[in-house]
Structures are given as C-alpha cells and as structure tokens.
Design a protein around this motif. Structure first.
Motif, short mmCIF file in Angstrom:
data_model
loop_
_atom_site.label_atom_id
_atom_site.label_comp_id
_atom_site.label_asym_id
_atom_site.label_seq_id
_atom_site.Cartn_x
_atom_site.Cartn_y
_atom_site.Cartn_z
N SER A 10 7.52 -4.22 -71.37
CA SER A 10 6.81 -3.12 -70.79
C SER A 10 5.34 -2.64 -71.52
O SER A 10 5.23 -3.35 -72.53
N GLY A 11 4.71 -2.16 -70.64
CA GLY A 11 3.19 -1.86 -71.34
C GLY A 11 3.41 -1.23 -72.53
O GLY A 11 2.51 -1.60 -73.54
N GLY A 12 4.30 -0.23 -72.66
CA GLY A 12 4.34 0.29 -74.12
C GLY A 12 4.90 -0.40 -75.07
O GLY A 12 4.31 -0.34 -76.25
N LYS A 39 10.10 2.09 -65.69
CA LYS A 39 9.40 2.93 -64.56
C LYS A 39 8.45 2.03 -63.80
O LYS A 39 8.44 1.94 -62.56
N THR A 40 7.83 1.25 -64.45
CA THR A 40 6.89 0.12 -63.67
C THR A 40 7.74 -0.77 -63.16
O THR A 40 7.34 -1.19 -61.63
N THR A 41 8.85 -1.12 -63.51
CA THR A 41 9.86 -2.23 -62.59
C THR A 41 10.18 -1.43 -61.48
O THR A 41 10.17 -1.99 -60.16
N PHE A 51 -2.15 -0.52 -60.57
CA PHE A 51 -1.44 -1.26 -61.76
C PHE A 51 -1.64 -0.86 -63.40
O PHE A 51 -2.72 -0.15 -63.56
N GLN A 52 -0.47 -0.79 -63.92
CA GLN A 52 -0.78 -0.46 -65.06
C GLN A 52 -1.73 -1.42 -65.98
O GLN A 52 -2.62 -0.53 -66.75
N ASN A 53 -1.63 -2.49 -65.85
CA ASN A 53 -2.83 -3.21 -66.56
C ASN A 53 -3.58 -3.47 -65.24
O ASN A 53 -3.47 -4.41 -64.17
N LEU A 65 0.68 5.55 -58.49
CA LEU A 65 -0.10 5.42 -59.53
C LEU A 65 0.56 5.11 -60.65
O LEU A 65 1.50 5.98 -61.29
N ASP A 66 0.38 3.89 -61.54
CA ASP A 66 0.89 3.77 -62.90
C ASP A 66 -0.05 4.05 -63.86
O ASP A 66 -1.02 3.42 -64.11
N GLU A 67 0.17 5.00 -64.43
CA GLU A 67 -0.75 5.60 -65.57
C GLU A 67 -1.97 5.71 -65.29
O GLU A 67 -2.88 5.08 -65.91
N PRO A 68 -2.38 6.24 -64.24
CA PRO A 68 -3.83 6.56 -63.85
C PRO A 68 -4.90 7.23 -65.31
O PRO A 68 -5.94 6.90 -64.90
MG LIG Z 1 4.89 0.62 -67.32
#
Ligand SMILES: [Mg+2]
Ligand SMILES: Nc1ncnc2c1ncn2[C@@H]1O[C@H](COP(=O)(O)OP(=O)(O)OP(=O)(O)O)[C@@H](O)[C@H]1O
Ligand SMILES: Nc1ncnc2c1ncn2[C@@H]1O[C@H](COP(=O)(O)OP(=O)(O)OP(=O)(O)O)[C@@H](O)[C@H]1O
Ligand SMILES: [Mg+2]
Lengths: 364, 294, 292, 237, 256
Positions: D139-141, E44-46, E86-88, E177-180
């Motif tokens: 995951s990102g983190g 969460k992203t999943t 997207f997060q990235n 929104l993923d971590e805006p």
């Molecule tokens: Mg994430």
C-alpha cells in the motif's frame, strides 16, 4: 585508338548490389564491366565506347523496377542486363514493355519472365538461362532413365519460386515416367535446420532426393541428411553450380548429380576466369559469365542492327539464331524468348565436380 | 511532368506514406508496436489484386475490398491479442505478419505462391497516389484530433487513468489497430496496382520494420512527422542507389544516429506548423526555450 | 516410434541452439526491458571473429573461440556505450532502444556483407565430426554440446542473478535505474557488465551456431527465433527463455514432422498466441505492475 | 562547535526555462537535524535533487565534508549522503527484503547489516510481515515506510528525506519523527523536508524556510515556531 | 432517509494470503462527504479499486444507486458516474493540462466516428462545447492560465488539483478521492477543503474520501469509517471516532 568516347553505348545492369545476395549482383556487374573493358580495348561496339551502369535492385521486385526505370529514364541506356531473380524480372517485364528498352535476365528462370501467365509474350524481355521446367524435366528424366532410380523425395523452399517450380517439374517428370514420389517436404528461405523434414524423408527411404536449392543450403541439407543416415542420391539444378560446392559440402554430396548448362568446364570460361581473378581478386561466379554473355549478346545485336536503338536491339535479340558465349551456344525461340542451349550433367565424384556430358533426352 | 522513374518514386513514397500514417496512429498515438503491418499490406494487396484480376472489379472497389479485408483480419486478430502488453503484443503481430507471408506462399492455387501474382492492371498512377495520400492524411488528422484520437493519447499516457475516465481501453486500442490495418491494406492495394506483380516476399518482416522505423524517425505522436519521415526514408536511399553495397549500411547508421541525436524524432508530440517555423525564424531565442522545456 | 523419438531429439537440439542465443537476449531484456534486436548480429560478429582467427590468422581453435567470445563481449559493450546509454540518458521511451538496436542490426549485417561478403564460411567442425547412432536414432555431438552449454549458462546466470549481490543490483537497475543510482548502485557499470556477459553468451552461441550451420552475414536473423522463444517463456526470465527455446524447437519439428513443414510457422504461431492467451506474460513471466 | 558537514553556496537550478532555485545558500553541521520548509513548488525537492547528484545545477557550489560534491548519484552515496526520494520510488519488482538489501549495497559489514535489518523490522513491523511481497504491491503507506527503511539501511552520514510523512497514518508520522530523533542521536546528520511544519520544527535543530526558489529565512526550530507572523505567512498555521 | 448512493455488502478481497478487505460493508448517503481512514495497508485504496472495477471482489456485493456494480469494468464504472483520483498521481503526463480535462469531457461528447472524420457541423459544435467545458473546470481549480503546459511539469499540488478537475469533468455522481491532501501543507489543505466543499455544492455530488490529514477529515466529512486489517474498526461521525480509544491506539496516536 579512335574509340568514340563522346557518345558511348550505355548498357545498364540491375541486380542485388546490397544485402545478402549482393555477392551475385556484384559478380554480375563485375563480369559486365570486365567484358566492356575488353570490348573497348578491341575497339568498342560500332566504334563507340561501351559503358556499364549498375544500379542496386536489392533483389526486390519494387526496387528492381525503380532501378530499371532510372536506368532508362535518367541514364538513357539502350539495354539492360539483370536480374538474377525471377520475381524481379516478372515485375520489370511489364514496365519494359512500356518503356521499350530490352532487358536480358541472367539467372531468372521462371517461365513468366518472358511470357505472362496468360501466355502473352513480353516483347522486351529476354533471358540467358534455362527455364525452370526444362531443368526439372532434364533432372527427372536423367534420374529415372539414366540412373535407374525408382522412388524420389523432394524438399522445396516454398518462399522461392525457383525452388518450387524446378522441384515440381522434377517430380512431375519423374512420376510421369513411372517413378514414385515417397516424400515431399517444404522449408523456407532463412531456415538452416532441415532435420525435421529430413527425418521424414529418411523414413521414406527414397532412391533420389531432389534438392532444387541454392548451393549453400544444398550443402547444409546434404550434410544434415547424411547425419540422419540418408544414403540416397541427391539431385539438383543450376543452383548447385559453383566452385565452392565441394568445399562447403564436406563430402556429403559424393555420388550426387546436378543439371546445368556447361560453364566452368569450358575452356573459354576458364580463361575468362583467370583474367577475372586477376582483375577483381575474387573467384569466378556463374553470374559473371552471365554478365559477360549479356554484354556480348547485346553487342552482337547492336552490330547486327547497326545502331543502339533499343527497338532495333530488341528485334535483333529476338531474331538471334546463334550466339556463342562463355556459357556455350544458344539460339532464341521468338515465340517465348527462351534460349535453347545445351544442357550438361555434372556429378560429384572423388571430391570433385565432374562434367558428365551434354544431355538431351530428345536426341536419344 | 515527371518521367516514369520519378513518378514511380513518387508513387512508392505515397503508398508507404499511407501505411506509415496508419502506423503512426497505432504506434505514435496509442504506443502499440506492430511488426505485422506488412502482413496487412499484403492482405490488402492480394485481396485487391484478386478482385481486379479474377473478378474484374473496378479499381476503387478493389482497393476498398482490400482495405476492408485487412481491417477485418486485424479485427479478429486484435480481439485475441490486443490485451497483450508491450513486446508480447509486438511478437504476436510479428508472428502474424510472417504467417500471412507463409500462407500466401502456401496457397499456390489462389495466390501463385512464391511465383507471385502477376498481370495486375496498372491503375495507381501518380495522381491517384497523391489523391489517396492527401485523403489518408486528412482522415488520419481528423481522427487524431477528435475525441477518438485524444482517447488514444490518453491510453498511451496512462491506461489505468484512461479507463477511470470512461475510456474503454480495449475497444479503443482495437480501433487504432484496425485503423492502421485498413491503412496498410489500402496502401497494399495501391501498391499491387502500381507494381502489377506481387509476391509474398515483398511484405516481409523487413517491410514491417521499415514502417515502424519510419514512424519512429518521423516522431511518435506526430502525423506531419510521419509524412516527413516517409519522405526521408524513401527518398534518401534513392539518392544512394548507385552507392550499391554501402547503401543499406548507411541506412542502418542513419537510423541509429537519428535515434541518438533526435530522440523525439523529427516532430515528436508536435505537428509541423508554419506559424511556429516563422516564429522560429523571426525570433530564434524564444522558440529555443520552448523546446528546452520539453 | 523411432521417428517420433528422432523428431523429439531433433527438436530439442534445434531448441538448444535457440536457447543459447535466447539466454543472453533474456538477460538484456530482464535488465533494460527492451528487445535487443542486435543480439543476433553480435552472435554473428563473434562467429566471424572466431573464423578470422582460425582460418585467416591460423590461431589454435580454442584461442579463436576465446577471441570470438571476447570480441562479441566487446562489441556488445560498445553497443551499450555508444548507443543505448545515450538513449537511456535522454530519457526516451524503451522502445527507442529497440529501434536503435534494429538500426545497429542493419548496420552490422551490411557491414559484414561489405567486409566478408555474403558467402557461407565454414568453421572447423571439431565437434560435429559425427553423430552418435543409437540403434537408428541419430544424435549430433554439436547439439549435445549446445544443450550442455545452455544448461551451464542457465545455471551460472541464475546463480548470478538470484544469489549474488551483483545480481541484486542488476535487478534493482532493471526496475528503476534512477532509484538504484540514488542508492549507490553504479548503474553504468552494472549495465555494461551485463552487456558484456550477454555479448559473451552471444559470441559463444554464434560460434556454436557457426559450427553447426556455417556463418554468414544474415545468420543473426535467428535472433528472431530467440526473441519468440523468450516471449513464449516469459520475457526477462532466463529460465523461461531457455524453456521457451527448447519448446519452440520441439513445436517446430513436431509440426514439420507430423502436420506440414510448409505450415510450420503458421501453426507454431497459433500455438504462441494460444500460450499468450492463457498466460499473457509467457510461461515463466511474472507481470508485476505498480498497483493503482 | 560542531563541524560543518554540508555547505551549499549560491545554488541555482532550472528546468528548461523555468528557474526553480535562485541563489540558495545553506549549511548543515555534523550531528544536526535541519529542516527545509516551504509551500508546494517552492523548490525543496529540486534542492534535494541537486544534493543527491541527480540534477545538474546552473551556478553555485555544493561541498560535502570539505570536498566538492561528485557528479554521479552513486558517488554521492559513496561519500555518505543518501536520499529518501519524493514519491517513494520503490523497486516494484523486488521483494521488500531485496529493496532493503539494495539500500545497503555499499556496506560490507555483515553483522551490522543483519542488526540493521532487525532494527528496521522492529521499527516497521508491517515490513516484516510483507518481507517477501513485491514492493510494488504494498500500500502507499507501506511503500513510504519501505523507502525510509531503505534509506536507513545505508547508514549514511547525512540522510536526506523528502517528505517522509507523505501518505502515512498520523500515528506512524509520529513514530517516524521519533525514529529520526533516535537515528540522529546515534550520529546521523539529517536534512528533512516536511509539509507538516509544526512537527518538523519541533524535531529539528535548525530550519530554512523556502519560497518560490529562494530562502526567506532561517533559524532554530523554536525561534520559527514562536514567530507566528512568519508561520502564518509561509506555512499557514 | 433516501436510498444510499453506494452500498458495499460483505465485500472481501484477497491477494494471495493477504485479506486486504474482509467482510467489509459500507453505506454512503447521497450528498455526503464520507471519510475512509485507517492505518497504512488497512485496505482503503483496495476498496476504491473494487468500487471502480480495477479489482474484482472475491465475495460480497457492491451497489451503486441500487444497481449491482460488482463486476463492472473501470470504464463502465466511470460511465455510470463514479470518478476517482489516484493515490499515486496518474495524469496524462505528456499531454497538455487542457487535454487532460478534455479527454474526460469527451466521455459524454455526442458525436460519432463519421462526424469526426468528416468534421461535420455537429463535430465542430460539440468540440467547441467540450473545450469550453474543459476551460471551465480548469478555472474552478485555478489552472486556467496553465492550459497549454505539459501536465507532468506542474508542481505536485497542482497536479492533484488537475486530477480532481479531470475526475469532475466526467460529470460524476460519486467522487472518490484518494489522499487528496497528501503533500500539502496546512494552508494548502485548508484551501483544498474549501475547494472540495465548493465542488460538492456546485455539482451536487457525493464524495468518498481517503485521507490521513485529520484536520481535513474533521472539517469536511459528515461521517467516516475507520478501517483496520480490512475490517471496520469503527464508524460514525468524526468527533465520535476521534474519541474512540481503539482508533486512537491503532491510528491516531497520542498527541492529535
Ligand atoms: Mg492507499
Ligand atoms: N520535471 C520538471 N519539469 C519542469 N518543471 C519542474 C519539474 N520538476 C519541478 N518543476 C518546477 O520546479 C519548481 C520547484 O519544484 P519542486 O518539485 O522542487 O517543489 P517542491 O518544493 O518540492 O514542491 P512540493 O512540496 O509540491 O513537492 C516548480 O515550479 C515546478 O513546477
Ligand atoms: N495487488 C496487490 N497484490 C498483493 N497485495 C496487495 C495488492 N494491493 C494491495 N495489497 C495489499 O493489501 C493491503 C491493503 O492495501 P491498500 O493499498 O488498500 O492499503 P491502504 O489502506 O490504501 O493503505 P495506505 O494508507 O498506506 O495507502 C496492503 O497490505 C497491501 O500490501
Ligand atoms: Mg517536492
């Protein structure tokens, strides 16, 4: 001496001067240039200097057509020699009929080079070599009648019209005479492992295997065949005709035959070969002889016509009933523009290519 | 007027340009590399030639059938392979191209096999070739500058983001694949009616790579670049024709040098614009910084 | 039955030559994610170097082989140094490397044509002095040697890539050369070594190939088969490339032997597509993508 | 007085025509934690890119440990400066473990490496759990943790971090600050870029404040925290 | 209460041995801003990826406006009215800022291939409208003057905004929104909060948001769910959650 250099007679050459068949293209061009030099030393044609202009056709039909057009339109040649590929000449033939400058194919042996698929003659196309069907006929007959072989196999290059049509004619003649085809295999240009096909041929145990390929592949096929225990006679056509056959085959071709025109074995050609070797420091190729004969034939036609007008040359070429070149004697059939010339059988024996003799089944 | 040699060169150039324009849409805008487009060219060529010779159809109809045949085949192939990524897609196209060649060699009864297919009427004159090329360019230009073309660029940049913004990635990729095949088929049909004789070897892997190389040299993502690229790739060897054995050597070196020195091709990501050219001539300093920003 | 066995043996031996070429090819692919289309030409040049050494300069055969392998390594290194490195530094897409490689391959092929002519040349056939005959089944000695060498190359490469620190660096650079550089990996050196390794393998393959089939300027075209083999096996995976190569050899022979030699390529291609439809990244390939 | 480790003088850098850094000067002393703060696009990452040898700068000089900065990134690392880059930059095809191994690629002390492995796993138990997973599938983190851990594995003299807290849960951000403190106390000098100004200022010894390519001010963390006008003007707090 | 716009029922997603989401359920009412928070790697992203069809769930159901969207493909999800960031960041890097937004607008552009190839009046009209619409969105995010720049050359914060503009241009009903606010400082985060509020009011959309900046979550979200190890740890209003000791222990930590 009083050679007219202001107003030369220009003869074009189209051939593969680059790429993987460049060797033969270069050889043909060299042959022509050597001959032109000799002619010029002897006073040229009609007192005029002969100039050879060679352009690269890459061995591809489209490039060859462009090269032919350039020779005619931009260089103003009166006749063109080349190419050594049937496909290129078939493409050129239609253009030549329009631009009305004769083209003499060297080793392009497909029937359609001079006569199209509907049977119409291409008036401006000529050739020096045998046609595929004739070679196939000779090979088939010789194998069945003279060698007494009864079963045959064939391996053809399906991407090469020379290989397929010669092969088909060989087999057809052989089976028409009563022989039996026990295996028919195909491979492609660029392949160099034929063992899968040969394994099948080995299982069929034919008396003779027809290998209508170029000598380099012939040598690979033959060696691989021997490795797989095939002991049949191999039979080929003029693609085998080279001084290197023995070297490259490593003995695998012992006892094998091929049909071709007389050439290297003739004294004139041998003498020419020495001069050629001196001039270019490379071995003589049959394409050089073709180049020479092309120029000489055009010379004969120009002298007979008394001019270098392409149409006049064409008429004279068509009317040729005797021309003696380094490849022997020939005459032209005006209906098909195919030469009729002597065919010879060669045998590989004692690690040497031996001239068996002229072969003409009709005369028997 | 042009003599037949010059006209011939012009026609070959035009025909290739059509095929390259198709390639440009596929490779430059969608970033799919196909080494099989010569295969589509051959399908177009054979289909058109057979229509003309066997069924005596009018030239235009033959060409259309040729292009349609190539498009149809590409649709089927694309349905199978378009999901493959990168080199996997590339190899499937490459294999396809080689197979088509083998197949045409094999089907002697219909295509004449290695003997070639001859007696095709001469229909592709210089005028026809030029008209077709202009038409091909306009269509490609309109396509690229519509939402379809934008979708393709989006896919090139980031497939996932494109999908998340409502673009059906598979469908659009297939569309550009079919587009390039239709262009190749179109070019092939014209080619057959220029050369009057076709053989499978005309459309070998070398031809496919020539199309790709031309597209890359012209600049990925630029139609005008593709046009320029084709002109250079087709005309340059013509100049070297008499240099015979060194000709292909120079070609190879030129390709490497171009890639090294102009990595974006002649016009990467941009179209040739007269306005910019004038601006550059009149105000050289400013346009230079614009270039550096890239 | 005998024919089937013979065909299988033939298939494996054809595949083993492909395998030797494919392994070096896969090595470069795994590193730089691009198809080095000049790999086949490096094989060709290696073979020519060896040829020049033995036949023209009359050196002993083992020394010629060493020279051939070394020469190929040097050429491969030069390719990287002169062409690929600059393209990478330009930040161009990876496909550009492939195009440059195609340009190099055209260049080398035609260079060889100009220097040596297009005629077949023969290497002294020290190994293929014969075939071993097992009750009517023939096995070529060169084939066995090729297979053995591929196996050895495979093991060595696997050890290097998976077990050594250098291998880790190779994989890191393969993944992101930028980040690898930021962490202290000497990128250029790693890449250069890999190219030399791949070149040496190419040289070896070229010599083996030349011994079997003669050498000529277009012999590098067999690189295409190696490419297809690596795709079947999964691009970038060295074991995959070798497995793919043997498989391709087998498919080709069995198809030629039992279906049709004319349709060989067509059927092999359909099988290729089939394999890719089931496994879009080849047999051994893993497709790790950055997650969304 | 502590010894000077890094000195940047009159540095400027540009992307094509756009100037991202104008005449920047700063210094870092051995054993310090120095923070660089500033809004989006201020040029912080560009500064670190110059320091890590990745970006060529136009003017100015960078000296590390008295010697000019070498030009290749890996040489910079050899000198003992390691960056944890912006945007994580995980080797997505390598396992978590291999990612960490690449981090210590210049080290040869086997025992030390083993100990450090244990240590970063203790810091980020998540990574231990995912040890054999591909980096790209974290995951990102988790990727961010991996990036920091990888930087720590190099055991540099100067560790440069570009927004280490990006995308991390608040609890982890706090942990990271503690970890940095700890690492610093063991002797590693730290140059930190962080958006969370308050946390960064609490942690650091000194800080520089950047605005559109310039350094506007510098001071100790406490001073800056106390200067409410400054905080409001540049950091919005 | 109205029908939920998004509902997840017992959703499960496994990666090999990892249960990234486990028995997860969620209801989002239309018009809310709903927060999804939790430790790193909680899933969460999943969850976003399953809603938008990038991953397909192993078990459970996802409903959007009462419609089953468990098996949709990403582009279909977008067409149904679900947009995401997207997060990235994933922009179309080499394209201009304006094209980035135009491409999304195109989703609803009403012309066909024939129109495009022949440049019919309809094509011209629609294209013009699209362009105007794109400019409007750029204006909203304050990037109107950067329309011709390459998207990848924008600074990070602007790239985030562009991504939001691009998502909005698909005309969504639900925005994910993923971590805006990742990578933004406090000031910028505040600005973002205002901006998202404005978007919500103006376009009447529902927002589901992943965020680690608690001040952003606090000021925006009407309700939120805390996720841990793929499971719901707690759900409720932000205030309730902030006091939940389990949440503090697993996620927030001491001092906030
Ligand atoms: Mg994430
Ligand atoms: N690759 C690039 N090409 C063009 N311009 C760039 C590039 N990278 C950065 N810039 C520009 O340089 C300036 C400084 O960028 P930088 O990334 O250093 O900012 P930053 O302080 O790190 O911001 P953030 O907090 O958003 O990470 C910005 O105006 C940005 O637009
Ligand atoms: N494609 C995948 N393959 C394998 N594992 C995955 C995959 N995607 C996610 N995971 C794992 O699933 C878990 C949840 O990941 P997810 O990205 O949903 O976390 P997250 O809640 O968004 O965390 P963060 O706040 O750090 O972004 C992580 O442990 C991650 O390693
Ligand atoms: Mg930054």
């Amino acid at each position: 001496q009083d050679l007219d250099t202001e107003n030369p007679i220009k003869i074009g050459y189209v051939g593969a001067l680059s790429g993987d068949t460049a060797l033969w293209g270069q050889a043909g061009l060299n042959g022509m240039e050597l001959t032109a030099k000799q002619i010029n030393e002897e006073g040229g044609i009609l007192g005029r200097e002969v100039q050879i202009i060679g352009l690269d056709g890459k061995g591809a039909p489209d490039d060859s057509v462009t090269a032919y057009k350039k020779l005619v339109e931009e260089e103003g040649v009166c006749a063109v020699v080349g190419t050594n590929f049937s496909s290129c000449n078939i493409a050129i033939a239609a253009v030549a009929d329009e631009l009305e400058v004769p083209v003499i194919a060297t080793a392009a042996s497909n029937d359609q080079v001079t006569v199209d698929s509907d049977g119409n003659l291409h008036p401006y196309s000529f050739r020096l070599c045998f046609i595929d069907s004739y070679m196939g006929y000779l090979a088939g007959t010789y194998a069945y009648d003279e060698l007494g072989l009864k079963t045959c196999a064939v391996i053809e290059d399906i991407t090469d019209s020379y290989s397929t049509s010669v092969g088909d004619y060989m087999v057809q003649t052989f089976t028409d005479l009563g022989g039996e085809l026990v295996a028919s295999e195909e491979a492609q240009n660029g392949d160099n492992d034929f063992r899968a096909q040969l394994t099948k041929i080995a299982a069929a145990q034919p008396d003779v295997v027809f290998i209508p390929w170029n000598y380099e592949n012939v040598c690979l096929i033959a060696q691989q065949a021997r490795e797989l225990g095939i002991t049949s006679v191999f039979f080929g056509a003029d693609g085998w005709d080279t001084t290197e056959l023995i070297d490259l085959s490593n003995g695998a071709l012992e006892g094998c035959y091929y049909v071709s025109r007389p050439g290297f074995n003739l004294p004139d050609a041998a003498a020419y070969g020495e001069v050629y070797q001196k001039e270019y420091n490379v071995a003589l190729e049959s394409e050089c002889l073709y180049g020479n004969d092309g120029v000489q034939w055009i010379k004969q036609a120009i002298e007979a016509a008394g001019s270098d007008d392409p149409k006049a040359i064409r008429d004279q070429l068509e009317a040729t009933d005797s021309f003696d070149g380094l490849l022997g004697h020939m005459s032209v059939d005006p209906e098909t523009h195919n030469p009729s010339r002597d065919a010879a059988i060669f045998e590989v024996k004692d690690n040497e290519v031996q001239y068996v003799g002229i072969y003409d089944p009709e005369s028997k | 007027m042009l003599n037949s040699f010059q006209e011939g060169v012009l026609i070959i150039c035009c025909v290739n340009m059509i095929a390259v324009l198709g390639m440009s849409v596929l490779t430059g805008f969608t970033r799919l590399f196909s080494f099989g487009n010569a295969g589509f060219m051959s399908i177009g060529a054979y289909a058109a030639a057979i229509c003309s010779v066997e069924y005596h159809m009018p030239f235009v109809v033959s060409i259309l059938i040729g292009a349609a045949a190539a498009g149809a085949v590409s649709y089927v192939l694309g349905s199978l392979t378009i999901r493959l990524r990168g080199d996997y897609f590339l190899i499937s196209c490459l294999g396809f191209g080689e197979c088509v060649r083998v197949l045409f060699n094999y089907t002697k009864n219909i295509t004449g096999g290695a003997n070639g297919y001859s007696n095709i009427p001469y229909k592709t004159t210089g005028i026809v070739a030029v008209i077709c090329t202009v038409l091909a360019f306009i269509i490609a230009w309109n396509f690229i500058h519509s939402r379809y073309g934008q979708a393709l660029s989006a896919i090139r940049e980031n497939e996932l983001a494109a999908a998340a913004n409502g673009i059906n990635v598979v469908r659009y990729k297939k569309m550009s694949f079919v587009f390039s095949a239709i262009y190749a088929g179109w070019a092939g049909g014209l080619y057959a009616h220029y050369l009057r004789f076709i053989t499978p070897t005309l459309f070998n892997l070398g031809k496919s790579s020539e199309l790709v190389i031309t597209t890359v040299l012209g600049g990925l993502g630029s139609l005008t670049g593709s046009v320029l690229g084709t002109i250079i790739v087709q005309i340059l060897p013509e100049i070297f024709r008499s240099m015979s054995e060194y000709r292909m050597l120079f070609y190879g070196i030129a390709v490497v040098l171009m890639i090294l020195l102009r990595p974006d091709g002649l016009y990467g990501y941009r179209e040739f614009s007269l306005k910019r050219l004038i601006a550059r001539i009149t105000n050289p300093g400013k346009s230079k910084t614009a270039k550096e920003q890239k | 039955m005998k024919i089937l066995i013979q065909q299988i043996i033939t298939g494996i031996s054809i595949g083993s030559v492909y395998a030797l070429i494919a392994s070096g090819y896969a090595l470069v692919y795994s590193l730089l994610d691009f198809s080095n289309w000049a790999h086949g030409e490096v094989c060709m040049l290696g073979a020519y170097v060896c040829f020049m050494a033995t036949t023209v300069n009359n050196m002993p055969y083992w020394l010629s082989c060493v020279l051939g392998i070394g020469g190929a390594a040097v050429i491969s290194f030069l390719n990287e140094k002169i062409a690929y490195r600059k393209i990478r530094n330009n930040g161009s897409p990876n496909m550009f490397l492939m195009i440059a490689a195609m340009g190099l391959s055209t260049t080398y092929q035609n260079l060889a044509n100009v220097i040596w002519g297009s005629k077949f040349k023969q290497l002294p056939k020290i190994f293929s002095v014969g075939t071993i005959n097992f009750d009517g089944i023939y096995i070529g000695t060169t084939d066995m040697l090729c297979l053995g060498l591929s196996a050895v190359a495979l093991v060595i490469l696997l050890l290097i890539i998976n077990k050594s620190k250098f291998g880790l660096h190779v994989r890191a650079v393969a993944c992101s050369s930028r980040t690898a550089g930021l962490l202290g990996v000497k990128i250029d050196r790693v890449i250069a070594v890999v190219f030399m390794l791949a070149g040496a393998l190419a040289g070896l393959a070229g010599i083996m190939y030349g011994m079997k089939y003669n050498i000529y300027p277009t012999m590098g075209n067999v690189g295409l088969k190696a490419f297809i083999a690596s795709v079947i096996g999964g691009l970038g995976s060295v074991p995959g490339a070798i497995a793919g190569a043997v498989l391709l050899g087998l498919i080709e022979t069995v198809v030629s032997g039992y279906i049709s030699s004319g349709l060989r390529d067509l059927i092999s291609f359909c099988l290729l597509i089939l394999i890719l439809l089931v496994r879009p990244s080849g047999l051994f390939g893993v497709d790790v993508q950055e997650k969304a | 007085m502590a010894q000077e480790l890094l000195r940047v003088e009159h540095l400027s850098a540009a992307y094509g025509g756009i100037h991202a850094l104008h005449d920047i000067s700063l210094e870092v002393e051995e054993g310090e934690i120095v923070a660089v703060l500033g809004a989006n696009g201020a040029g912080k990452s560009t500064l670190l890119k110059c320091l890590s040898g990745e970006k060529k700068f136009l003017n100015g000089s960078i000296t590390f440990d008295g010697k000019p900065l070498p030009s290749k990134p890996y040489q910079v690392v050899e000198n003992g400066m390691v960056i944890v880059p912006e945007g994580r930059q995980i080797f997505y095809k390598l396992s978590v473990k291999d990612n960490l191994k690449v981090g210590c690629c210049l080290r040869n002390d086997k025992d030390g490496i083993r100990k450090d492995f244990e240590r970063v796993y203790a810091m980020f138990p998540r990574l231990k759990e995912r040890e054999n997973q591909y980096g790209g599938l974290l995951s990102g983190g988790e990727q961010q943790m991996l990036a920091i851990a990888r930087g720590l594995m190099a055991k540099p003299r100067l560790l440069m971090l570009d927004e280490p807290g990006l995308g991390l849960a608040p609890i982890i951000v706090n942990q990271i600050m503690d970890i940095l403190k700890e690492v610093n106390e063991e002797g590693t000098t730290i140059l930190l870029i962080e958006q969370n100004a308050r946390k960064a200022l609490k942690l650091c010894d000194r800080a520089y404040l950047m605005n559109v390519g310039n350094i506007v001010t510098e001071g100790t963390g406490k001073e800056l925290l106390a200067d409410s006008t400054l905080m409001e003007a540049y950091l919005g707090q | 209460m109205s029908e939920p716009i998004l509902e997840m029922r017992g959703v499960e997603k496994r990666f090999g041995g990892v249960r990234a989401i486990d028995e997860f359920s969620l209801k989002v009412e239309p018009g809310m801003v709903y927060g999804l928070i939790g430790p790193n790697g909680a899933g969460k992203t999943t969850i976003f990826n399953t809603i938008t069809g990038i991953y397909h769930v192993d078990a459970g159901k996802i409903l959007f406006q009462g419609k089953d969207i468990t098996k949709v493909e990403p582009h279909q999800a977008a067409r149904l009215g679900i947009a995401r960031t997207f997060q990235n960041i994933r922009l179309f890097g080499n394209l201009s800022v304006k094209s980035n937004v135009e491409i999304s607008c195109n989703m609803n552009a009403g012309y066909h291939l024939g129109d495009a190839l022949l440049r019919t009046p309809r094509y011209r009209r629609v294209t013009k409208e699209t362009e105007e619409r794109a400019m409007e969105f750029l204006k909203i995010v304050g990037l109107a003057d950067k329309g011709e720049e390459r998207a990848s050359s924008l600074p990070y914060g602007h790239q985030r905004k562009l991504e939001i503009a691009r998502a909005m241009a698909t005309n969504p009903k639900l925005l994910l929104l993923d971590e805006p606010a990742a990578g933004m400082n406090a000031d910028e985060s505040l600005e973002l909060v205002e901006f998202i509020r404005e978007l919500k009011e103006r376009f009447q959309i529902t927002i589901l948001m992943i965020e680690h900046h608690m001040d952003v979550v606090t000021s925006l979200c009407d309700a939120c769910t805390v996720l841990n190890f793929g499971k719901t740890l707690a759900a409720g209003t932000v205030e309730e959650i902030k006091k939940n000791p389990e949440v503090i222990a697993a996620y927030l930590g001491g001092d906030e």
